[in-house]
Design an enzyme around this catalytic site. Structure first.
Site, PDB file in Angstrom:
ATOM      1  N   GLU A 314       0.827  -1.216   0.000  1.00 29.59           N
ATOM      2  CA  GLU A 314       0.000   0.000   0.000  1.00 29.59           C
ATOM      3  C   GLU A 314       0.858   1.261   0.000  1.00 29.59           C
ATOM      4  O   GLU A 314       0.964   1.950   1.001  1.00 29.59           O
ATOM      5  CB  GLU A 314      -0.966  -0.026   1.193  1.00 29.59           C
ATOM      6  N   GLY A 316       1.903   5.110  -0.830  1.00 29.47           N
ATOM      7  CA  GLY A 316       1.222   6.397  -0.967  1.00 29.47           C
ATOM      8  C   GLY A 316       2.139   7.376  -1.668  1.00 29.47           C
ATOM      9  O   GLY A 316       1.928   7.775  -2.821  1.00 29.47           O
ATOM     10  N   ARG A 317       3.235   7.713  -0.965  1.00 26.07           N
ATOM     11  CA  ARG A 317       4.160   8.737  -1.458  1.00 26.07           C
ATOM     12  C   ARG A 317       4.688   8.429  -2.857  1.00 26.07           C
ATOM     13  O   ARG A 317       4.743   9.319  -3.711  1.00 26.07           O
ATOM     14  CB  ARG A 317       5.332   8.824  -0.476  1.00 26.07           C
ATOM     15  N   ARG A 354       5.329  19.962   5.772  1.00 28.40           N
ATOM     16  CA  ARG A 354       6.402  18.979   5.932  1.00 28.40           C
ATOM     17  C   ARG A 354       7.751  19.594   6.336  1.00 28.40           C
ATOM     18  O   ARG A 354       8.425  19.039   7.191  1.00 28.40           O
ATOM     19  CB  ARG A 354       6.556  18.125   4.670  1.00 28.40           C
ATOM     20  N   TYR A 358       8.946  17.903   9.645  1.00 26.95           N
ATOM     21  CA  TYR A 358       9.969  16.846   9.536  1.00 26.95           C
ATOM     22  C   TYR A 358      11.310  17.380   9.025  1.00 26.95           C
ATOM     23  O   TYR A 358      12.161  16.592   8.616  1.00 26.95           O
ATOM     24  CB  TYR A 358       9.526  15.754   8.549  1.00 26.95           C
ATOM     25  N   CYS A 385       2.547  33.672  10.384  1.00 28.43           N
ATOM     26  CA  CYS A 385       3.142  34.398  11.511  1.00 28.43           C
ATOM     27  C   CYS A 385       3.939  33.447  12.374  1.00 28.43           C
ATOM     28  O   CYS A 385       3.541  33.143  13.512  1.00 28.43           O
ATOM     29  CB  CYS A 385       2.042  35.045  12.332  1.00 28.43           C
ATOM     30  N   GLU A 386       5.005  32.958  11.830  1.00 26.80           N
ATOM     31  CA  GLU A 386       5.825  32.004  12.554  1.00 26.80           C
ATOM     32  C   GLU A 386       7.189  31.969  11.879  1.00 26.80           C
ATOM     33  O   GLU A 386       7.273  31.710  10.673  1.00 26.80           O
ATOM     34  CB  GLU A 386       5.121  30.634  12.474  1.00 26.80           C
TER      35      GLU A 386
HETATM   36  N1  LLP Z   1       0.351   1.971   5.107  1.00 25.33           N
HETATM   37  C1  LLP Z   1       0.331   2.413   6.366  1.00 25.33           C
HETATM   38  C2  LLP Z   1      -0.261   1.577   7.404  1.00 25.33           C
HETATM   39  C3  LLP Z   1       0.861   3.657   6.676  1.00 25.33           C
HETATM   40  O1  LLP Z   1       0.844   4.083   7.921  1.00 25.33           O
HETATM   41  C4  LLP Z   1       1.412   4.458   5.638  1.00 25.33           C
HETATM   42  C5  LLP Z   1       1.934   5.780   5.922  1.00 25.33           C
HETATM   43  C6  LLP Z   1       1.389   3.958   4.334  1.00 25.33           C
HETATM   44  C7  LLP Z   1       0.863   2.706   4.099  1.00 25.33           C
HETATM   45  C8  LLP Z   1       1.922   4.731   3.158  1.00 25.33           C
HETATM   46  O2  LLP Z   1       3.271   4.982   3.277  1.00 25.33           O
HETATM   47  P1  LLP Z   1       4.077   5.675   2.070  1.00 25.33           P
HETATM   48  O3  LLP Z   1       4.132   4.697   0.915  1.00 25.33           O
HETATM   49  O4  LLP Z   1       3.365   6.921   1.702  1.00 25.33           O
HETATM   50  O5  LLP Z   1       5.420   5.934   2.642  1.00 25.33           O
HETATM   51  N2  LLP Z   1       3.183  12.568   6.931  1.00 25.33           N
HETATM   52  C9  LLP Z   1       4.437  11.891   6.751  1.00 25.33           C
HETATM   53  C10 LLP Z   1       4.262  10.483   6.274  1.00 25.33           C
HETATM   54  C11 LLP Z   1       3.431   9.665   7.239  1.00 25.33           C
HETATM   55  C12 LLP Z   1       3.213   8.279   6.733  1.00 25.33           C
HETATM   56  C13 LLP Z   1       2.136   7.630   7.480  1.00 25.33           C
HETATM   57  N3  LLP Z   1       1.853   6.307   7.076  1.00 25.33           N
HETATM   58  C14 LLP Z   1       5.292  12.660   5.764  1.00 25.33           C
HETATM   59  O6  LLP Z   1       4.850  13.718   5.299  1.00 25.33           O
HETATM   60  O7  LLP Z   1       6.419  12.287   5.454  1.00 25.33           O
END
Ligand code: LLP
Length: 464
Positions: A314, A316-317, A354, A358, A385-386
């Protein structure tokens, strides 16, 4: 010159080059369809970015449909190539959840991982079929669990409270509840501490030391249809070894489950493949990542003499991250002699939290003067304002003037989805571009939207 794409998506074609043939490193981080047009301006999906900003306003998220679809296909095709059993790629919609992005993932044959009632509702509204939806979350509300059961999606059970709740409900529901179990694999990886999830000290998932108890519980509740096991080790990961190790650990769990008479058909190895935000980042390609995971699962199953499970992941990024850029308009600047020059844009930590969260590093280009020599190193500041509201600490760019269009690259993942209204800034619009057409996928918020949820009790109201 053949470029490496930020998500590991290989374009295999000439990348951006100016009239002298030079390609700046920042230009290599652009979406697949990007090019410089005859007016020396940046074009994405056949649309002039500067014109898009005039049409749709600023700041503007611009999604390149080709890049998103290419990444989806690269995942799907790599599984077809390297995994003989059945497989399913899910899009982790926490990276960017909206109707259009879910619809594209669905059209490309992906399922969707959702982590809240809101993401579930969005995916359902986008037309995603429930059998391809998986609900995550370490503290799902009872309403969210009910919505998942009613809609028929799979629930990825995270903890005892949830398992016991579903166990109690299962006897009074006329069909089995389809679940997976999320476990914490105890695998460390090198990424930001906030986005690491696989180590044992994590709020997510069952402790694997309790596996026997968990399997025993599930085997005693026949109305819980446990179809799979899940683990996720973290995000923005460049190493491949942690996912290989994860495959070995998960196959051992699978073996143990059979001892409880459980027929687990699916293994979900989570997401986590990193992308290229700067020229220094060097993630594996999507194909290399999938190959590594598939081989590790095949090897581990062969060693344990187990049939191959259906394999899920799964990401995302690595699906949406490189597909989007954010276009801002340059406004004020301030030079502190001998220290630095701040160039301020009309957004900031509210549309991209981000960097402040981070310490993420981004690169940018100036869309209306793509070939101008990058002779200045400046700090790109937001308008909040930061003092920490800095989008890029050191951006090497051509000298910029008010009105220039500054484009921050690879902003598709966890920008819009983490955006806020801090300082009551309206969230930007988003457009999707392809073959010279631009379509709105998110309307820009208005001042009316900002007070839409506000209530003014009568005793506080004064004549305007
Ligand atoms: N599956 C689960 C259970 C997850 O918790 C996540 C991401 C993904 C899949 C997807 O991961 P990816 O392929 O996107 O790395 N906000 C943070 C990233 C938090 C990720 C949370 N979980 C950032 O901006 O880097």
């Amino acid at each position: 010159m053949v470029s490496t794409h930020p998500a590991g998506v290989q374009s295999g074609r000439q990348y951006l080059a100016n009239s002298t043939g030079a390609v700046s490193p920042n230009q290599q981080l652009l979406p697949l369809s990007a090019r410089i047009n005859n007016s020396d301006r940046l074009e994405i999906g056949g649309c002039d970015v500067t014109t898009l900003v005039q049409q749709f306003g600023s700041p503007l998220y611009i999604v390149d449909e080709d890049t998103l679809r290419t990444a989806c296909r690269q995942y799907r095709e790599a599984f077809q190539k390297y995994y003989p059993g059945s497989s399913q790629v899910l899009y982790a919609s926490k990276a960017w959840s909206c109707l259009a992005v879910c619809a594209i993932a669905h059209q490309e044959g992906l399922g969707i991982d959702v982590v809240s009632g809101g993401e579930l509702y969005t995916a359902l509204q986008a037309g995603v079929s429930p059998d391809k939806l998986y609900l995550h979350g370490n503290n799902k509300s009872l309403e969210e669990l009910k919505l998942a059961i009613d809609s028929g999606c799979t629930i990825v059970v995270d903890n005892w409270y949830e398992l016991q709740t579903l166990g109690n409900w299962s006897s009074s529901i006329d069909h089995p509840i389809r679940i997976m179990l999320r476990l914490t694999p105890g695998i460390e990886c090198h990424t930001h501490e906030y986005i690491r999830t696989g180590h044992l000290d994590s709020k997510f998932g069952f402790d694997p030391n309790e596996l026997d108890k968990v399997f025993a519980f599930v085997s005693q509740h026949s109305a819980l249809n446990c179809v799979g096991l899940h683990a996720h080790i973290g995000s923005q990961i460049f190493e491949q070894q942690p996912h290989r190790d994860l495959a070995g650990v998960m196959v051992q769990w699978l073996d143990k489950a059979s001892g409880y008479g459980l027929h687990i058909e699916e293994l979900n190895v989570g997401g986590g493949l990193g992308i290229r935000y700067t020229e220094a980042d060097d993630p594996p390609s999507i194909e290399a990542w999938v190959k590594g995971v598939c081989e590790a699962i095949k090897d581990a199953c062969a060693a344990q003499q187990l049939a191959l499970p259906k394999l899920l992941c799964e990401p995302g990024r690595s699906l949406i991250g490189a597909a989007c850029v954010t276009a801002y308009t340059v406004g004020a600047s301030k030079t502190i002699p001998g220290i630095r020059t701040y160039v301020a844009v009309d957004g900031g930590m509210s549309d991209n939290p981000r960097p402040i969260t981070y310490q993420s590093v981004y690169r940018a280009v100036v869309a209306n003067k793509m070939s101008a020599p990058a002779t200045q190193t400046v700090t790109i500041a937001g308008k909040h304002c930061e003092s920490g509201d800095i989008l890029i600490k050191e951006a090497t760019l051509p000298p910029s003037q008010p009105g220039d269009i500054l484009v921050v690259l690879a902003t598709g993942a966890y920008n819009y989805s983490m955006a806020s209204n801090y300082n009551r800034l309206a969230r930007p619009a988003a457009v999707i571009v392809k073959d010279g057409e631009a379509n709105l996928i998110l309307r820009r918020e208005t001042y009316q939207d900002l007070i839409r949820q506000d209530c003014l009790p009568a005793r506080l109201s004064t004549e305007v």
